[in-house]
Design an enzyme around this catalytic site. Structure first.
Site, mmCIF file in Angstrom:
data_model
loop_
_atom_site.group_PDB
_atom_site.id
_atom_site.type_symbol
_atom_site.label_atom_id
_atom_site.label_comp_id
_atom_site.label_asym_id
_atom_site.label_seq_id
_atom_site.Cartn_x
_atom_site.Cartn_y
_atom_site.Cartn_z
ATOM 1 N N ARG A 31 18.985 -10.779 3.357
ATOM 2 C CA ARG A 31 18.470 -9.533 2.784
ATOM 3 C C ARG A 31 19.128 -8.317 3.446
ATOM 4 N NH1 ARG A 31 14.645 -7.831 -0.801
ATOM 5 N NH2 ARG A 31 13.926 -9.919 -1.309
ATOM 6 N N GLU A 33 6.717 -3.703 0.042
ATOM 7 C CA GLU A 33 7.658 -3.419 1.119
ATOM 8 C C GLU A 33 8.503 -2.154 0.940
ATOM 9 O OE1 GLU A 33 9.127 -7.500 0.470
ATOM 10 O OE2 GLU A 33 9.288 -7.598 2.645
HETATM 11 N N1 MTE Z 1 -0.497 -4.325 2.984
HETATM 12 C C1 MTE Z 1 -1.531 -4.598 3.812
HETATM 13 N N2 MTE Z 1 -2.634 -3.832 3.743
HETATM 14 N N3 MTE Z 1 -1.464 -5.623 4.710
HETATM 15 C C2 MTE Z 1 -0.340 -6.412 4.820
HETATM 16 O O1 MTE Z 1 -0.317 -7.334 5.626
HETATM 17 N N4 MTE Z 1 1.934 -6.873 4.000
HETATM 18 C C3 MTE Z 1 3.118 -6.309 3.357
HETATM 19 C C4 MTE Z 1 2.757 -5.662 2.026
HETATM 20 N N5 MTE Z 1 1.627 -4.799 2.169
HETATM 21 C C5 MTE Z 1 0.768 -6.135 3.961
HETATM 22 C C6 MTE Z 1 0.621 -5.073 3.028
HETATM 23 C C7 MTE Z 1 4.172 -7.287 3.118
HETATM 24 S S1 MTE Z 1 5.182 -7.705 4.388
HETATM 25 C C8 MTE Z 1 4.390 -7.840 1.892
HETATM 26 S S2 MTE Z 1 5.681 -8.876 1.608
HETATM 27 C C9 MTE Z 1 3.494 -7.554 0.746
HETATM 28 O O2 MTE Z 1 2.425 -6.691 1.108
HETATM 29 C C10 MTE Z 1 2.934 -8.858 0.230
HETATM 30 O O3 MTE Z 1 2.003 -8.674 -0.769
HETATM 31 P P1 MTE Z 1 2.404 -8.421 -2.301
HETATM 32 O O4 MTE Z 1 3.558 -9.291 -2.601
HETATM 33 O O5 MTE Z 1 1.184 -8.798 -3.029
HETATM 34 O O6 MTE Z 1 2.741 -6.975 -2.402
HETATM 35 N N1 HPA Z 2 11.082 -12.013 1.886
HETATM 36 C C1 HPA Z 2 10.130 -12.650 2.578
HETATM 37 N N2 HPA Z 2 10.147 -13.922 2.828
HETATM 38 C C2 HPA Z 2 11.167 -14.628 2.378
HETATM 39 C C3 HPA Z 2 12.191 -14.046 1.648
HETATM 40 C C4 HPA Z 2 12.149 -12.668 1.388
HETATM 41 O O1 HPA Z 2 13.015 -12.088 0.744
HETATM 42 N N3 HPA Z 2 13.079 -15.005 1.330
HETATM 43 C C5 HPA Z 2 12.587 -16.123 1.862
HETATM 44 N N4 HPA Z 2 11.443 -15.925 2.498
HETATM 45 MO MO1 MOS Z 3 6.600 -9.653 3.689
HETATM 46 S S1 MOS Z 3 7.870 -9.461 5.304
HETATM 47 O O1 MOS Z 3 7.861 -10.439 2.770
HETATM 48 O O2 MOS Z 3 5.637 -10.918 4.284
#
Ligand code: MTE
Ligand code: HPA
Ligand code: MOS
Length: 764
Positions: free
Chosen positions: A312, A719
């Site tokens: 990434r 993210e």
């Molecule tokens: N938001 C909260 N409140 N707590 C979390 O741990 N994790 C983040 C983001 N937002 C997180 C968060 C991360 S690293 C990711 S990958 C995404 O939420 C995962 O959830 P989603 O795919 O449903 O957005």
């Molecule tokens: N994000 C988080 N976790 C992962 C990914 C990514 O892009 N690819 C594989 N594991």
């Molecule tokens: Mo988020 S770092 O992809 O859990």
């Protein structure tokens, strides 16, 4: 998707009142044992011996388990490739590495007994802690990854102007409020029920089964919610749960392992620190013609998820910019620290720093503003620029978020205001910085781009929803529930989301890569549509109209034909279906279409789409002390047609402040012996409410287009906005004028940069 009043997070009230149950709030099962880990006191040694005499003397001590107690494979590697023991079984590889686990009748006794275990390292050695040292030794965790297009070296040699640079970015501790925790309860026939605070219940299942040597069907993993994960519970939760499972298997009793904050910080991975080196060729107009860059990640002692993080970083190294000739090399280096892991953005935040450094250098050399250099190099409009690995970027959308953000920021007038302030003030300096983003949505690992759901409609028309995603505070459950409510045309109150469980939806991906609602939303919609189709047929038979003439709206089912007013409550039709022996339960499945990647050529279209964003930030820096604060930030984030604007706004705010923490105040400090010295909030500074900009203006891009095959044309949000905080780095460099400013740009580092560049003394 219908939009009305803002829909809050489904647990908003429960979070605030304390009614929400986290793993540690579950009443203790009878006979529960508490576990505590014995951690390595040194970073590197050939082996070790344990003396548990002291531990055995602690009242309540039940057992000490080391690697020899593991019945099957001592391997927690997410890849399954090995080399990552649950409990050390030979050499010691980092300070804080788990060596053994103590079980006791109370948590206090377990902690005391673990502390009383004496560890004698054999042949301790000086650790390698630095990326540069590891580079010099060529100590790699995996082969280099290279993305190249054209002939970068030749194009740099031929370019009218050139520049080079080097900088570093530090790691980041997740600092989830709820630490790592798991409870394993033995059931009949050697089965185990595991409650885990995990983003990845399926991997917990796999790794517990791998450690114990049993079929996956013996292990059921459940997670109702996490008190934050941020990537820290994508792979690290698995070994914590596997340890609890090991304890339960060894004793036949339920075992809870809840890491104390210090143990959590010592034993779990962080964001990858990176070192960047680059060389670029450009012209006087600021057009960047060629770039050669090295992105070196500190992976810590083992692989964990590093291949994905590096991938990434590499695919995001040009961000939303077009550079015709490029050669980007990414390395993963082995150091004697904890193994670094997923953290919000997953290498993307590090990758996008590269072009920021290049843009500043080009601006400096050409006399242009960094903003002019950005605009000069945005990927083509409307869609004619491709990333060097071959995926199209939407140049028109990049320009839209950028233009809207610049307009919101009143950039030109504030520039003038700030210049006037800086000319007046003896030592305070204000600065402005900007940033633009294209972030690819999908897992880099193809098979993770799948999801499942299980939906039941009961005979009263109430709906139970289960999906493969996990709730960590990001609002996934409410979004998926909205999708199901919309699909059945019923009010949201009719939907009940239940705890994620490997028993209900199997073979899931982690909730990560911001794909939670994209993947699980579709899976749940597919399940709902299957049931709705059957219900529509039942209604069509009842009313003698074709199924296409049946509409599901506002909690009712009706004949959608002019002059035909026949209708009934959704619940009445559900009851009718039950009497007619029609199944009201379905699974739904989804896999992301179209994505592909060729690892040999390093070409493909690995992302379903890109999420775009832009930001500006204004900072105030005290040149005498290096202290700084963010005064204002303006963010524009593309969420497509947001499923839930209130939740998305919360995600944008939180991600921005978390990014701000990574870039300005969160600093991990390892001492020369390889001990992490920042093991709690007194030494590791996460941003507080006063670090958030007092003036934070967030806008979801209006009328944002998205592919028709995203869920209700929404886009991921979890993210991307973390990276918008990069504008703060640029604002700090603008305010200070320093050329090299490594990250995190703490007050100390800002002051040192000012002093090094001979600019620390106040203007006379
Ligand atoms: N938001 C909260 N409140 N707590 C979390 O741990 N994790 C983040 C983001 N937002 C997180 C968060 C991360 S690293 C990711 S990958 C995404 O939420 C995962 O959830 P989603 O795919 O449903 O957005
Ligand atoms: N994000 C988080 N976790 C992962 C990914 C990514 O892009 N690819 C594989 N594991
Ligand atoms: Mo988020 S770092 O992809 O859990």
């Amino acid at each position: 998707m219908t939009t009305g009043a803002p829909l809050p997070h489904d647990s908003a009230l429960a979070h605030c009142t304390g009614a929400a149950r986290f793993a540690d709030d579950i009443p203790d099962p009878p006979g529960l044992l508490h576990a505590a880990l014995v951690l390595s006191p040194v970073a590197r040694a050939a082996g070790f011996a344990l003396d548990d005499t002291g531990a055995r003397a602690v009242e309540g001590f039940v057992a000490l388990l080391d690697a020899a107690a593991i019945p099957a494979r001592n391997d927690i590697s997410p890849t399954g490739k090995g080399g990552e023991p649950l409990l050390a079984d030979g050499p010691l590889r980092h300070h804080g590495q788990p060596l053994a686990m103590v079980l006791a009748t109370t948590r206090d006794a377990a902690l005391r007994a673990a502390a009383a275990v004496k560890v004698a390292p054999r042949d301790p050695a000086a650790p390698c802690l630095d990326i540069e040292d590891a580079l010099a030794r060529e100590d790699f965790l995996m082969p280099p990854q290279v993305i190249a297009r054209g002939d970068a070296a030749a194009a740099i040699a031929a370019a009218p102007l050139t520049a080079r640079g080097e900088f570093r970015a530090g790691g980041q501790e997740h600092f989830y409020l709820e630490g790592q925790v798991a409870i394993a309860v033995p059931e009949e026939d050697g089965s185990l029920a595991i409650t885990s605070s995990t983003q990845h219940p399926t991997e917990v299942q796999h790794i517990a089964a791998r450690i114990l040597g049993c079929d996956f069907n013996r292990i059921t993993v459940t997670c109702r919610r996490m008190g934050g994960g941020f990537g820290g519970k994508e792979s690290n939760a698995s070994w914590v749960a596997a340890a609890a499972a090991l304890g339960a298997r060894a004793t036949g009793r339920p075992v809870k392992l809840r890491l104390a904050r210090k143990a959590d910080m010592a034993a779990t991975g962080k964001r990858h620190p990176f070192l960047f080196r680059w060389q670029a060729g450009f012209d006087a107009s600021g057009r960047i013609l060629a770039l050669e860059a090295l992105l070196a990640a500190d992976g810590g002692h083992s692989l964990d998820l590093t291949p994905g993080v590096v991938f990434r970083a590499l695919t995001h190294a040009l961000n939303c910019y077009d550079v015709p000739d490029v050669r980007l090399t990414a390395l993963a280096l082995r150091t004697d620290t904890v193994s670094h892991t997923a953290f919000r953005g997953f290498g993307g935040p590090q990758g996008v720093l590269l072009m920021e450094d290049v843009i500043r250098a080009v601006a400096r050399a050409t006399g242009l503003s960094p903003e002019a250099v950005r605009e000069r190099n945005f990927a083509g409009a409307p869609n004619d620029a491709r990333t060097p690995y071959g995926q199209a970027l939407e140049g028109d959308l990049i320009r839209r978020v950028w233009a809207e953000c610049m307009a919101d920021s009143a950039w030109e007038s504030r520039r003038a205001e700030i210049a006037a302030f800086n000319a007046r003030h003896p030592f305070l300096r204000r600065g402005l910085g900007s940033f633009a983003l294209a972030f690819g949505i999908s897992f880099g690992v193809r098979h993770l781009n799948q999801a499942g759901a299980l939906v039941h409609v009961y005979a009263d028309g109430s709906i139970r929803l289960n999906h493969g995603g996990t709730e960590m505070g990001q609002g996934l459950n409410i979004k998926v529930a909205q999708v199901v409510a919309e699909s059945f045309g019923v009010p949201l109150e009719r939907i009940r989301v239940t705890a994620t469980s490997t028993a209900e939806v199997p073979n899931t991906a982690p909730t990560a890569a911001s794909t939670g609602s994209d993947l699980n939303g579709w899976a749940a919609r597919n399940a709902a549509l299957a049931i709705r189709g059957r219900m529509a047929e039942a209604a069509s038979a009842l009313w003698d109209v074709p199924p296409e003439a049946i509409a599901f709206e506002q909690g009712r089912v009706r004949v959608a034909r002019p002059g035909d007013n026949r209708a009934m409550a959704f619940g009445a039709l559900a009851h009718h279906c039950w009497l007619e022996r029609i199944s009201l339960s379905a699974t739904g499945f989804y896999r992301t279409p179209d994505i592909h990647w060729d690892a040999k050529t390093m070409r493909g279209e690995p992302f379903f789409y890109f999420s775009y964003g832009a930001a500006t930030a204004e900072v105030l820096v005290d040149r005498l002390t290096g202290e700084h604060r963010v005064l204002r930030a303006d963010l524009v984030q593309d969420c497509g047609r947001s499923l839930n604007p209130a939740v998305d706004r919360g995600q944008i705010e939180g991600a921005f402040v978390q990014g701000l923490g990574w870039l300005t105040c969160e600093e991990l400090v390892w001492d020369a012996e390889g001990r992490l010295r920042t093991l709690g909030p007194s030494t590791y500074k996460i941003p507080g409410s006063r670090d958030a900009p007092p003036d934070l203006r967030i806008r979801l891009l209006a009328d944002a287009p998205a592919r028709a095959d995203t869920i209700f044309r929404s886009k991921a949000v979890g993210e991307p906005p973390l990276m918008l905080a990069t504008a703060v780095w640029n604002a700090l460099r603008d305010a200070t004028g320093v050329e090299r400013l490594d990250l995190p740009a703490t007050p100390e580092r800002v002051l040192m940069a000012l002093m090094q560049e001979g600019a620390a003394s106040p203007r006379p």
